[in-house]
Write a protein that holds these residues in place. Sequence first.
Motif, PDB file in Angstrom:
ATOM      1  N   ASN A  65      19.780   6.658  -6.807  1.00  0.00           N
ATOM      2  CA  ASN A  65      19.948   5.525  -7.652  1.00  0.00           C
ATOM      3  C   ASN A  65      18.880   5.279  -8.808  1.00  0.00           C
ATOM      4  N   PHE A  66      19.526   4.614 -10.084  1.00  0.00           N
ATOM      5  CA  PHE A  66      18.933   4.328 -11.133  1.00  0.00           C
ATOM      6  C   PHE A  66      19.288   3.334 -12.067  1.00  0.00           C
ATOM      7  N   THR A  67      18.280   2.471 -12.559  1.00  0.00           N
ATOM      8  CA  THR A  67      18.494   1.439 -13.482  1.00  0.00           C
ATOM      9  C   THR A  67      18.530   2.110 -14.886  1.00  0.00           C
ATOM     10  N   LEU A  68      19.522   1.987 -15.555  1.00  0.00           N
ATOM     11  CA  LEU A  68      19.860   2.681 -16.808  1.00  0.00           C
ATOM     12  C   LEU A  68      20.185   1.553 -17.857  1.00  0.00           C
ATOM     13  N   LEU A  69      20.309   1.875 -19.203  1.00  0.00           N
ATOM     14  CA  LEU A  69      20.666   0.938 -20.331  1.00  0.00           C
ATOM     15  C   LEU A  69      21.794   1.462 -20.796  1.00  0.00           C
ATOM     16  N   LYS A  70      22.728   0.293 -21.268  1.00  0.00           N
ATOM     17  CA  LYS A  70      23.826   0.473 -22.159  1.00  0.00           C
ATOM     18  C   LYS A  70      23.348   0.511 -23.534  1.00  0.00           C
ATOM     19  N   ALA A  71      22.370  -0.539 -23.943  1.00  0.00           N
ATOM     20  CA  ALA A  71      21.627  -0.749 -24.898  1.00  0.00           C
ATOM     21  C   ALA A  71      20.518  -1.282 -25.093  1.00  0.00           C
ATOM     22  N   ILE A  72      19.522  -1.588 -25.675  1.00  0.00           N
ATOM     23  CA  ILE A  72      18.239  -2.107 -25.450  1.00  0.00           C
ATOM     24  C   ILE A  72      18.418  -3.832 -25.367  1.00  0.00           C
ATOM     25  N   GLY A  73      17.947  -3.978 -24.105  1.00  0.00           N
ATOM     26  CA  GLY A  73      18.240  -5.301 -23.673  1.00  0.00           C
ATOM     27  C   GLY A  73      19.536  -5.563 -22.816  1.00  0.00           C
ATOM     28  N   GLU A  74      20.285  -4.381 -22.322  1.00  0.00           N
ATOM     29  CA  GLU A  74      21.132  -4.407 -21.506  1.00  0.00           C
ATOM     30  C   GLU A  74      21.159  -3.594 -20.371  1.00  0.00           C
TER      31      GLU A  74
ATOM     32  N   ARG B 110      14.994  11.483  -3.805  1.00  0.00           N
ATOM     33  CA  ARG B 110      15.808  11.073  -2.728  1.00  0.00           C
ATOM     34  C   ARG B 110      15.174  10.050  -1.842  1.00  0.00           C
ATOM     35  N   GLN B 111      13.739  10.057  -1.876  1.00  0.00           N
ATOM     36  CA  GLN B 111      12.829   9.268  -1.205  1.00  0.00           C
ATOM     37  C   GLN B 111      12.787   7.807  -1.714  1.00  0.00           C
ATOM     38  N   ASP B 112      13.057   7.585  -3.065  1.00  0.00           N
ATOM     39  CA  ASP B 112      13.027   6.372  -3.466  1.00  0.00           C
ATOM     40  C   ASP B 112      13.728   5.139  -2.736  1.00  0.00           C
ATOM     41  N   LYS B 113      12.824   3.954  -2.716  1.00  0.00           N
ATOM     42  CA  LYS B 113      13.125   2.765  -1.946  1.00  0.00           C
ATOM     43  C   LYS B 113      14.365   2.365  -2.403  1.00  0.00           C
ATOM     44  N   LYS B 114      14.783   2.626  -3.907  1.00  0.00           N
ATOM     45  CA  LYS B 114      16.034   1.753  -4.233  1.00  0.00           C
ATOM     46  C   LYS B 114      17.413   2.609  -3.774  1.00  0.00           C
ATOM     47  N   ASN B 115      17.196   3.765  -3.247  1.00  0.00           N
ATOM     48  CA  ASN B 115      18.521   4.439  -2.720  1.00  0.00           C
ATOM     49  C   ASN B 115      19.270   3.905  -1.704  1.00  0.00           C
ATOM     50  N   ALA B 116      20.559   3.855  -1.690  1.00  0.00           N
ATOM     51  CA  ALA B 116      21.311   3.370  -0.565  1.00  0.00           C
ATOM     52  C   ALA B 116      21.196   3.933   0.555  1.00  0.00           C
ATOM     53  N   ASN B 117      21.139   5.473   0.316  1.00  0.00           N
ATOM     54  CA  ASN B 117      20.975   6.359   1.345  1.00  0.00           C
ATOM     55  C   ASN B 117      20.509   7.748   0.686  1.00  0.00           C
ATOM     56  N   ALA B 118      20.359   8.551   1.692  1.00  0.00           N
ATOM     57  CA  ALA B 118      19.487   9.718   1.231  1.00  0.00           C
ATOM     58  C   ALA B 118      20.335  10.832   0.564  1.00  0.00           C
TER      59      ALA B 118
ATOM     60  N   ILE C 279       0.924  -1.277  -0.031  1.00  0.00           N
ATOM     61  CA  ILE C 279      -0.002  -0.113  -0.115  1.00  0.00           C
ATOM     62  C   ILE C 279       1.020   1.250   0.010  1.00  0.00           C
ATOM     63  N   ASN C 280       0.161   2.260  -0.366  1.00  0.00           N
ATOM     64  CA  ASN C 280       0.822   3.595  -0.235  1.00  0.00           C
ATOM     65  C   ASN C 280       0.937   4.204   1.257  1.00  0.00           C
ATOM     66  N   PHE C 281       1.683   4.926   1.430  1.00  0.00           N
ATOM     67  CA  PHE C 281       1.689   5.389   2.905  1.00  0.00           C
ATOM     68  C   PHE C 281       2.620   6.549   3.060  1.00  0.00           C
ATOM     69  N   ASN C 282       1.917   7.519   3.779  1.00  0.00           N
ATOM     70  CA  ASN C 282       2.813   8.896   4.111  1.00  0.00           C
ATOM     71  C   ASN C 282       3.048   9.774   2.661  1.00  0.00           C
ATOM     72  N   GLY C 283       2.019   9.603   1.933  1.00  0.00           N
ATOM     73  CA  GLY C 283       2.284  10.267   0.675  1.00  0.00           C
ATOM     74  C   GLY C 283       3.178   9.689  -0.444  1.00  0.00           C
ATOM     75  N   LEU C 284       3.748   8.625  -0.120  1.00  0.00           N
ATOM     76  CA  LEU C 284       4.740   7.890  -1.065  1.00  0.00           C
ATOM     77  C   LEU C 284       4.157   6.593  -1.303  1.00  0.00           C
ATOM     78  N   LYS C 285       4.393   6.199  -2.790  1.00  0.00           N
ATOM     79  CA  LYS C 285       4.144   5.051  -3.418  1.00  0.00           C
ATOM     80  C   LYS C 285       4.644   3.633  -2.707  1.00  0.00           C
TER      81      LYS C 285
END
Length: 357
Positions: A322-331, A310-318, A134-140
């Motif tokens: 942190n992003f998932t990016l692409l080198k090329a399609i499928g990479e 900065r509030q994203d769950k994927k970040n190691a710290n504030a 569920i969502n909580f405190n205004g965040l997904k």
Amino acid sequence: MKQKLIFTNLVGQAIDTLVAELGTPQVVVVTDTNTAQFVLPIIVNDSKVVASAKLITIKSGDSNKTLDELKNVWMRLAESEASRNTVVINIGGGVVSDLGGFAAATFKRGLRYINVPTTVLGAVDAATGGKTGINFNGLKNQIGAFAEPEAAIISTIFFNTLPQQQILSGYAEMLKHGLLENPDVLGKLLAFSPVYPVFNSEAMMPLLQDSVMVKANIVDQDLTESGLRKALNLGHTIGHALEAFAFKHQNPIPHGYAVAWGLVTELILSHTLQNFPSDEVHRFAQYVKTNYGAFPITCDDYPELIAAMRQDKKNANADSINFTLLKAIGEPVLNVVATPEQITAALDLYRDLLGLA
């Protein structure tokens, strides 16, 4: 993967067969107000199980993916005397799959459940993979659990009844899967029109099946997002920030639209940081511009958007984003940290490519 994936437009028959295989004495259906009105009567006519099941209805819309609605489902399960042998069937879009799955995963330490998505977004995203919450405190999706369903019954039978916005919202997640898979899958998606009157739900089934299997294959290798599953976050760091920004300013946007705009911006970052081909950025951005338009932001909005990232769950710290990016399609490239300056430059180019500058 624990969950079974069933691709069929004979939804009622599939439900009855699956429940018989599970041998359950009690079934509870969780749905929302929109689905209860427009879709549930169709399934009731085709499924003896659904016709005789106890019904729990939650409020429609992502703004209702809340602790209060979760408590409502828990209370109704208790009133129904649900036991560990009870099977919950979630019939609806992503909100129903997320909230209903979390309710099942936590009630009496876990009930079995089945997802029957009735939207494109629900089929390609929330119904598979075992993320509930569920969502909580205004965040997904701030509170949740990994708990795979027994099965997901994937169908296109209900898509022709959906508003255009809902079709496009789900299709954005399919585009993400195409970017993660290979140029052929992405090319088929970019050649398909999800826009009325051209849109054809039956023709969409092979694309839908390919898309679901992209996610299923990733989840099969990494259920709890300790590694490869982070690839599925492509487009979501910025997408979730746009959603939070829009909600805060009382101008909510569909999740898939936010993901589409997030994908454009993160492909720009991919070009900057991973040498992703610029021609592919432009091709993808043109498709998004044509079908999704653009979310109107100015440079004055950047600090608030970056604060949300900065509030994203994927970040190691504030201090890092942190992003998932692409080198090329499928990479995909996992755990790429971008600076506020790099994000600002990408947002500038987003506005330029989508005609806002």
